[in-house]
Design an enzyme around this catalytic site. Structure first.
Site, short mmCIF file in Angstrom:
data_model
loop_
_atom_site.label_atom_id
_atom_site.label_comp_id
_atom_site.label_asym_id
_atom_site.label_seq_id
_atom_site.Cartn_x
_atom_site.Cartn_y
_atom_site.Cartn_z
N TYR A 145 0.82 -1.21 0.00
CA TYR A 145 0.00 0.00 0.00
C TYR A 145 0.86 1.27 0.00
CZ TYR A 145 -4.80 -1.79 0.45
OH TYR A 145 -6.02 -2.36 0.20
N GLU A 159 1.71 6.57 -6.88
CA GLU A 159 0.55 7.26 -7.44
C GLU A 159 0.66 8.78 -7.24
OE1 GLU A 159 -2.87 5.52 -5.62
OE2 GLU A 159 -2.32 3.48 -6.21
#
Length: 274
Positions: A181, A188
């Site tokens: 994650y 991102e």
């Protein structure tokens, strides 16, 4: 006289409905597993040959298709086909779809990074195109691949029976995210940040030729999108940590105390033998 309420579904229809649900989810999860496994195999080839700049040209359409398929997961949660909460499913799916259609498309069609070497003055200057931009995309997609392969493998088995899930896979499902994650979300956000100079110059994702230039206030939209990670990431991450504790370290049921009456056929305890 009041007639007894009939069940919503007869036993036969209920059984048929369960079988259709099982078949559909198996096909869906299987398609997701195959799709991300294919992307991972291609990513390994790209990395081993150092062809970072070819990522989106070779695999962009496949990544878009496989990731866009996940939009169905929002529908699954809405209609109760799965027990995943919409509040957790929607932000994950929406952010990925936004990234593959808007951010990555812009970044790979018009590669640019603000971390430039001396002498970089324009987007046309070769010094403005650095391999680091491509490596960030590879890092992000690799994190997605591992996370989704683990997730879909788990769901395929869990859909049939939770007992079918082997302990190593169960551990990976609720532990791998601890590392994947942060890696994925860091990639991102960095990719979004690298896209800002493009937006300021009107170089946005072409969306298959449907759009030329950038829509109004696109830079503001991207800033709002990045700010959404501030509340969303802790919410998702802490939610998964709570789920991990529940799945890997469940609380043991307290031992019954006092006088225990015999169990009936229905599993209840009664003071009589009937």
């Amino acid at each position: 006289l009041c007639s007894r309420a009939r069940p919503l579904l007869s036993p036969t229809r209920a059984r048929m409905s369960k079988m259709l649900r099982l078949a559909y989810l198996t096909i869906y999860n299987g398609a997701g597993l195959v799709g991300w496994a294919h992307i991972l195999s291609q990513m390994i080839t790209i990395i081993s040959t150092g062809r970072y700049t070819k990522l989106w040209k070779e695999q962009g359409n496949t990544i878009k298709m496989v990731q866009s398929l996940a939009v169905l997961e929002i529908l699954h949660a809405l209609i109760g086909l799965v027990r995943s909460p919409v509040s957790r499913t929607f932000p994950q799916v929406f952010s990925r779809v936004f990234l593959v259609w808007i951010i990555f498309d812009s970044l790979y069609v018009h590669p640019y990074t603000p971390f430039t070497t001396s002498g970089c003055e324009s987007l046309e200057d070769p010094l403005c195109t650095e391999e680091m931009t491509y490596q960030l995309g590879v890092m992000t997609v690799m994190a997605w691949c591992y996370a989704e392969i683990i997730r879909y493998s788990y769901y395929i088995l869990y859909t049939f029976d939770a007992k079918w899930v082997p302990k190593p896979l169960n551990f990976l499902r609720y532990s791998a995210f601890i590392v994947l994650y942060p890696i994925g979300i860091s990639g991102e956000l960095l990719c979004c940040f690298l896209t800002l100079p493009l937006i300021r110059k009107g170089l946005c994702a072409p969306l298959g030729g449907l759009m030329s230039g950038c829509p109004p206030n696109m830079e503001t939209i991207l800033y709002v999108y990045m700010l959404m990670y501030i509340p969303t990431f802790p919410f998702l991450y802490l939610g998964m940590l709570g789920e991990r504790k529940k799945r890997l370290y469940p609380k043991k049921a307290p031992k019954p105390q006092g006088v225990l009456f015999p169990e009936t056929k229905g599993g209840e305890r009664s003071t009589s033998s009937t």
